[in-house]
Design an enzyme around this catalytic site. Structure first.
Site, mmCIF file in Angstrom:
data_model
loop_
_atom_site.group_PDB
_atom_site.id
_atom_site.type_symbol
_atom_site.label_atom_id
_atom_site.label_comp_id
_atom_site.label_asym_id
_atom_site.label_seq_id
_atom_site.Cartn_x
_atom_site.Cartn_y
_atom_site.Cartn_z
ATOM 1 N N ARG A 161 14.978 7.384 -25.916
ATOM 2 C CA ARG A 161 14.723 5.950 -25.813
ATOM 3 C C ARG A 161 14.933 5.535 -24.363
ATOM 4 O O ARG A 161 15.427 6.284 -23.543
ATOM 5 C CB ARG A 161 15.638 5.158 -26.750
ATOM 6 C CG ARG A 161 17.090 5.518 -26.639
ATOM 7 C CD ARG A 161 18.011 4.373 -26.845
ATOM 8 N NE ARG A 161 17.831 3.328 -25.850
ATOM 9 C CZ ARG A 161 18.305 3.399 -24.597
ATOM 10 N NH1 ARG A 161 18.951 4.466 -24.182
ATOM 11 N NH2 ARG A 161 18.107 2.403 -23.759
ATOM 12 N N ALA B 278 12.498 2.817 -21.736
ATOM 13 C CA ALA B 278 11.065 2.799 -21.421
ATOM 14 C C ALA B 278 10.617 3.981 -20.561
ATOM 15 O O ALA B 278 9.651 4.675 -20.914
ATOM 16 C CB ALA B 278 10.700 1.467 -20.761
ATOM 17 N N ASP C 253 11.322 -3.518 -21.127
ATOM 18 C CA ASP C 253 10.294 -2.657 -21.700
ATOM 19 C C ASP C 253 8.884 -3.121 -21.360
ATOM 20 O O ASP C 253 7.951 -2.337 -21.388
ATOM 21 C CB ASP C 253 10.468 -2.580 -23.210
ATOM 22 C CG ASP C 253 11.697 -1.766 -23.593
ATOM 23 O OD1 ASP C 253 11.526 -0.584 -23.920
ATOM 24 O OD2 ASP C 253 12.809 -2.310 -23.536
ATOM 25 N N LYS D 2 15.659 -5.383 -24.919
ATOM 26 C CA LYS D 2 16.370 -5.218 -26.182
ATOM 27 C C LYS D 2 16.864 -6.554 -26.722
ATOM 28 O O LYS D 2 17.285 -7.428 -25.977
ATOM 29 C CB LYS D 2 17.545 -4.264 -25.979
ATOM 30 C CG LYS D 2 18.252 -3.846 -27.244
ATOM 31 C CD LYS D 2 17.303 -3.282 -28.303
ATOM 32 C CE LYS D 2 16.491 -2.098 -27.796
ATOM 33 N NZ LYS D 2 15.490 -1.631 -28.785
#
Length: 354
Positions: free
Chosen positions: A53, A55, A244, A255
């Protein structure tokens, strides 16, 4: 002495064994476990299940996955190989909808494929390997540059708040929002970092706190709903977060919980910086309203971290993985080519020309 964290390779290619090796972030901090992924379905699952995980790391994993998928093809012509490659690319693209790096990396791999038109199958496969390795190597340099630019905004001894995990294990090296912390540590800045736990998947508690503690950084873990009091008490002089996807107007998806931190920072007059590689900036996306927000399973809220469920059985849940921070709340967007300030519709395009 090398930092024990920044030498970690969270995503790497074992080409000899046709394997993608990733640090399994779902079992941290209790286990440091590397997964060896040979099947395309396992790579897809690792991205979807957040075993890999962040980006940039997602983009690197997708690029390696696209290469390995093409490498395994038995096609004998350029055209047939491209058909197989497209299937791999389209499949991997379904794993996560919000992180633009996933699509950026896959599109870059497809563009490289097209540049090799007329060459042999072996030459095309070699080019795809070269491109995937370049994506990883470039990310390391990008993160260091972001760190240097962000560090110029900070002063020694400052208290810093971060949300989720935008560190080494989310990238090729250094991270994005954590990069200035690591670089500052090398220069004796002695930052005091507060890490939001980041419900419901606890990336701040499990990953950021682990990373920074392993690296010897002064880090304090707080619950998400404690951000306001540490700001009010004067313990925070700047907020650093990753992202992201950044829209053309500066709206930034990160997030879940990030927008709330930005609102608090605005209230307490604390600068709020988004650390964003150019690969996360989507100039085709006009505003944050155009960003698709991933919805995740209810179990992540109700039962994932508990011996027994901590919510009534069958209760309705709403579990968006990201929220969008309005551009008006962002003090600056730190890229590898410099720092963009409002109006972002003017400054962000200039970052690509630096």
């Amino acid at each position: 002495m090398q930092n024990p964290v920044t030498v970690i390779q969270s995503v790497r290619l074992d080409d000899e064994n046709d394997t993608l090796v990733v640090l399994n972030q779902t079992v941290l901090p209790n286990e440091t476990n590397f997964l060896e992924l040979r099947e395309l379905e396992d790579i897809w699952d690792a991205i979807y299940q957040l075993k890999v995980r962040g980006a940039p790391a997602i983009g690197i994993a997708a690029a390696y996955g696209a290469y390995l998928g093409a490498k395994k093809s038995i096609a004998e012509t350029y055209e047939a190989l491209f058909e197989d490659f497209k299937k791999v690319k389209d499949y991997l693209a379904t794993s996560r909808p919000t992180a633009v790096n996933l699509f950026w990396a896959l599109n870059r791999m497809e563009n490289r494929f097209k540049q090799e038109a007329g060459k042999s199958v072996a030459e095309v496969k070699a080019a795809l390997k070269e491109e995937s390795e370049a994506i990883r190597a470039e990310d390391e340099k990008i993160c260091e540059a972001i760190g240097e630019h962000a560090l110029s905004l900070l002063e020694p001894g400052w208290g810093l708040l971060t949300h989720c995990n935008a560190g080494t294990i989310a990238t090729a090296k250094y991270g994005t929002a954590l990069a200035p912390i690591y670089l500052g540590q090398e220069k004796g800045y002695n930052f005091k970092v507060y890490a939001d736990e980041t419900r419901p998947l606890l990336q701040g508690a499990r990953l950021t706190a682990w990373e920074l503690q392993q690296a010897g950084v002064d880090v304090t873990l707080i619950c998400d709903n404690m951000a306001s009091i540490v700001m009010k008490e004067g313990k925070i002089q700047a907020v650093l977060v990753g992202c992201d996807r950044v829209a053309a107007n500066g709206d930034s998806a990160n997030k879940i919980g990030t927008s709330g931190v930005a609102i608090l920072a605005k209230h307490y007059n604390i600068p709020f910086y988004v650390c964003a590689p150019l690969s996360t900036i989507d100039l085709e996306c006009k505003t944050g309203d155009d960003i698709q927000i991933e919805l995740r399973p209810s179990e992540e809220i109700t039962s994932k971290w508990y011996e027994k469920p901590m919510a009534p059985e069958a209760v309705q849940t709403y579990n968006p993985a990201f929220d969008v921070t309005d551009h008006s709340l962002i003090t600056g967007i730190v890229t590898e080519n410099g720092i963009a300030y409002a109006p972002y519709t003017e400054s962000l395009p200039k970052m690509f020309k630096s």
